[in-house]
Design an enzyme around this catalytic site. Structure first.
Site, PDB file in Angstrom:
ATOM      1  N   VAL A   1      -4.922  -4.573  -6.562  1.00 41.73           N
ATOM      2  CA  VAL A   1      -5.234  -2.923  -6.578  1.00 41.73           C
ATOM      3  C   VAL A   1      -3.823  -2.634  -7.449  1.00 41.73           C
ATOM      4  O   VAL A   1      -4.064  -1.360  -7.954  1.00 41.73           O
ATOM      5  CB  VAL A   1      -5.353  -2.498  -5.427  1.00 41.73           C
ATOM      6  CG1 VAL A   1      -6.810  -2.634  -4.962  1.00 41.73           C
ATOM      7  CG2 VAL A   1      -4.193  -3.116  -4.511  1.00 41.73           C
ATOM      8  N   LYS A   2      -2.679  -3.036  -7.236  1.00 37.76           N
ATOM      9  CA  LYS A   2      -1.510  -2.580  -8.049  1.00 37.76           C
ATOM     10  C   LYS A   2      -1.215  -1.237  -7.519  1.00 37.76           C
ATOM     11  O   LYS A   2      -0.998  -0.212  -8.188  1.00 37.76           O
ATOM     12  CB  LYS A   2      -1.439  -2.602  -9.268  1.00 37.76           C
ATOM     13  CG  LYS A   2      -1.696  -4.161  -9.979  1.00 37.76           C
ATOM     14  CD  LYS A   2      -1.534  -4.172 -11.352  1.00 37.76           C
ATOM     15  CE  LYS A   2      -1.352  -5.882 -11.952  1.00 37.76           C
ATOM     16  NZ  LYS A   2      -2.691  -6.450 -11.745  1.00 37.76           N
ATOM     17  N   ARG A   3      -1.515  -0.959  -6.329  1.00 30.68           N
ATOM     18  CA  ARG A   3      -1.374   0.533  -5.671  1.00 30.68           C
ATOM     19  C   ARG A   3       0.310   0.632  -5.445  1.00 30.68           C
ATOM     20  O   ARG A   3       1.149  -0.120  -5.417  1.00 30.68           O
ATOM     21  CB  ARG A   3      -2.262   0.793  -4.402  1.00 30.68           C
ATOM     22  CG  ARG A   3      -3.549   0.424  -4.495  1.00 30.68           C
ATOM     23  CD  ARG A   3      -4.031   1.455  -5.586  1.00 30.68           C
ATOM     24  NE  ARG A   3      -5.697   1.584  -5.258  1.00 30.68           N
ATOM     25  CZ  ARG A   3      -6.428   1.192  -6.315  1.00 30.68           C
ATOM     26  NH1 ARG A   3      -6.061   0.457  -7.336  1.00 30.68           N
ATOM     27  NH2 ARG A   3      -7.684   1.064  -6.122  1.00 30.68           N
TER      28      ARG A   3
ATOM     29  N   ASP B   1      -2.449  -0.925 -15.179  1.00 35.57           N
ATOM     30  CA  ASP B   1      -2.960  -2.237 -15.227  1.00 35.57           C
ATOM     31  C   ASP B   1      -2.815  -2.623 -16.831  1.00 35.57           C
ATOM     32  O   ASP B   1      -2.719  -1.882 -17.602  1.00 35.57           O
ATOM     33  CB  ASP B   1      -3.884  -2.744 -14.399  1.00 35.57           C
ATOM     34  CG  ASP B   1      -3.822  -4.095 -13.946  1.00 35.57           C
ATOM     35  OD1 ASP B   1      -3.621  -4.912 -14.666  1.00 35.57           O
ATOM     36  OD2 ASP B   1      -4.138  -4.251 -12.669  1.00 35.57           O
TER      37      ASP B   1
ATOM     38  N   THR C   1      -1.835  -6.448  -4.105  1.00 40.81           N
ATOM     39  CA  THR C   1      -0.606  -6.331  -5.127  1.00 40.81           C
ATOM     40  C   THR C   1      -0.189  -5.096  -5.229  1.00 40.81           C
ATOM     41  O   THR C   1      -0.964  -4.002  -5.098  1.00 40.81           O
ATOM     42  CB  THR C   1      -1.409  -6.830  -6.671  1.00 40.81           C
ATOM     43  OG1 THR C   1      -2.293  -5.839  -6.841  1.00 40.81           O
ATOM     44  CG2 THR C   1      -1.578  -8.232  -6.579  1.00 40.81           C
TER      45      THR C   1
END
Lengths: 291, 291
Positions: A99-101, B103, A127
């Site tokens: 999710v790359k939050r 992203d 992530t």
């Protein structure tokens, strides 16, 4: 209670696999498969991922669903993501939700609910993006402690543009990504005994083999998650330095190279599951040969 | 076709408001309001936000729903977010969706669908995280060009931990956040004529008034989105340097200070909508007095 890092390492040893299968359901490509040609988009994405899990799950030390490909379909897509995660967990496969939050305070707390077994998703690890700094990760770290969950912090990403910020050189000689690696170490401290794998891992692009070796040394207790093999062109043969002497400490993600392997193998789309299994087997074996 | 930056500036002039109302539905607090005490969580979040829009929408130059507070409720939460965005748009209020995504490649393309009028959400602008570098933002920039949409790039965030990475000093004397500001300028170049407001804005924490003045100069064509007033304690009176000579160029977000104003005003929870309107009016007027 076993930490996420130790749990993932145990799964790597048990399955003899350092392969993470990325679940990036791209509708245009899935639509080439006759059984999904006319399904509603969220159903096609979910059922495709479930077939990949059935075909290849035993070959993977973890799976990594990419939230964006579900989220772009709205609420039904989000439900499909929950279904895929639930199935992977029921098969005993650790789920790293990509999710790359990264956000602050009460917002980060809301995102960290993705790590709660009673939350809507119940992922084993997330992530996360470090740009907002240490306090932005505190709610995620607390969730890791409460739920024996894990994080993979973006340190050096696989794309060429990672150079723009992550490689900037600081006045003390470190690069920005080195500074992030040092923060990852700080977050690992006190989470599990010396010599154990920390629940706080790091994303390091397999497309930068020199950085992989350097950052392996710099974060001795973190499992590295290495994307960039396959469609992005990184060579798995160059990844030996990612693994410690015991062959642990790193796992390699492939998404499109496995999911859409039938295209590259010039097989009928109907054979997607077998083609995926073959590609996953090949990469798993190649990685096992490194360690 | 008018760019997002010019559209937002026109709305600021028309409403005489530099106030962005943040929609961060916190269930524990909403539950104190009798009409929401027993509603299902996603319904309570949606209906609370709709009442805030009805009560305060005309006072805002934009609203900023925070995705995390909806996403943590799974698919029904995501539907509630779509409903709130649709209502704001039907009222003619620009919607800045606070997702802080970032992203690469096809994943960024999937996230950028949040800016498509035919997507599940159809926001007017997104907040994005720059850590992955220029190529990670390309799909978002293309979506802005296609849909006259906007971005707010995280440059210097409002939290104390923003110091950890964003303030690191580079060998050339810039800080990391200065380097990001320079990238924001690069992305603004060619998007609209000299002297117009770019569709590429920047998030700069109101909690750092010195940085606000400095970064205002450094990104002359970007509208600044300033969080940190209210619950985070920033003083609106110190924000004059955020605005250009024409009184444009910045907008100030308040979320909790408006949504939960009844708590601070010691009013019954039933009066939440009136208390919110009073707090929003006060802050709007205070900001109007600055320019």
């Amino acid at each position: 209670l076993i930490s996420f890092g130790e749990r993932l390492a145990a799964r790597m040893a048990h399955t003899e696999s350092r392969l993470v299968i990325g679940l990036d359901p791209n509708l245009e490509r899935i639509r080439q498969i006759p059984q999904f040609a006319r399904a509603a988009p969220p159903d096609a994405a979910r059922d495709f991922c479930l077939e990949i899990l059935a075909s290849c799950g035993d070959l993977a030390c973890a799976v990594k669903p990419q939230a964006a490909f579900f989220e772009c379909m709205g609420a039904p897509g989000w439900q499909a993501l929950a279904d895929v995660i639930a199935q992977a967990k029921s098969m005993g496969i650790p789920v790293i939700l990509d999710v790359k939050r990264g956000d602050i305070g009460s917002t980060a707390e809301a995102y960290a609910q993705h790590l709660s077994p009673s939350g809507a998703l119940g992922a084993d690890a997330l992530t996360v993006n470090p740009y907002l700094g240490g306090d932005s990760l505190d709610p995620f770290l607390s969730a890791c402690d409460r739920h024996q969950a894990g994080l993979f912090v973006l340190v050096k990403t696989s794309n060429p543009g990672s150079h723009d910020l992550q490689d900037l050189v600081l006045e003390d000689g470190r690069r920005v990504c080195d500074a992030v690696a040092d923060l990852v170490n700080r977050w690992s401290d006190g989470r599990g005994p010396e010599g154990s794998w920390s629940p706080i891992g790091a994303v390091v692009g397999a497309t930068h083999p020199g950085d992989v070796a350097h950052l392996r040394q710099r974060m001795p207790r973190s499992i590295l998650l290495l994307p960039g093999v396959g469609a992005q062109g990184a060579d798995p043969a160059k990844l030996r330095p990612a693994f410690g002497a015991d062959g642990m400490g790193a796992c390699v993600n492939s998404s499109r190279g496995i999911l859409y392997a039938w295209e590259k193998a010039s097989l009928p789309a109907d054979d997607f599951a077998e083609a995926a299994r073959q590609a996953a087997t090949d990469l798993r074996d190649q990685l096992a040969g490194l360690v």
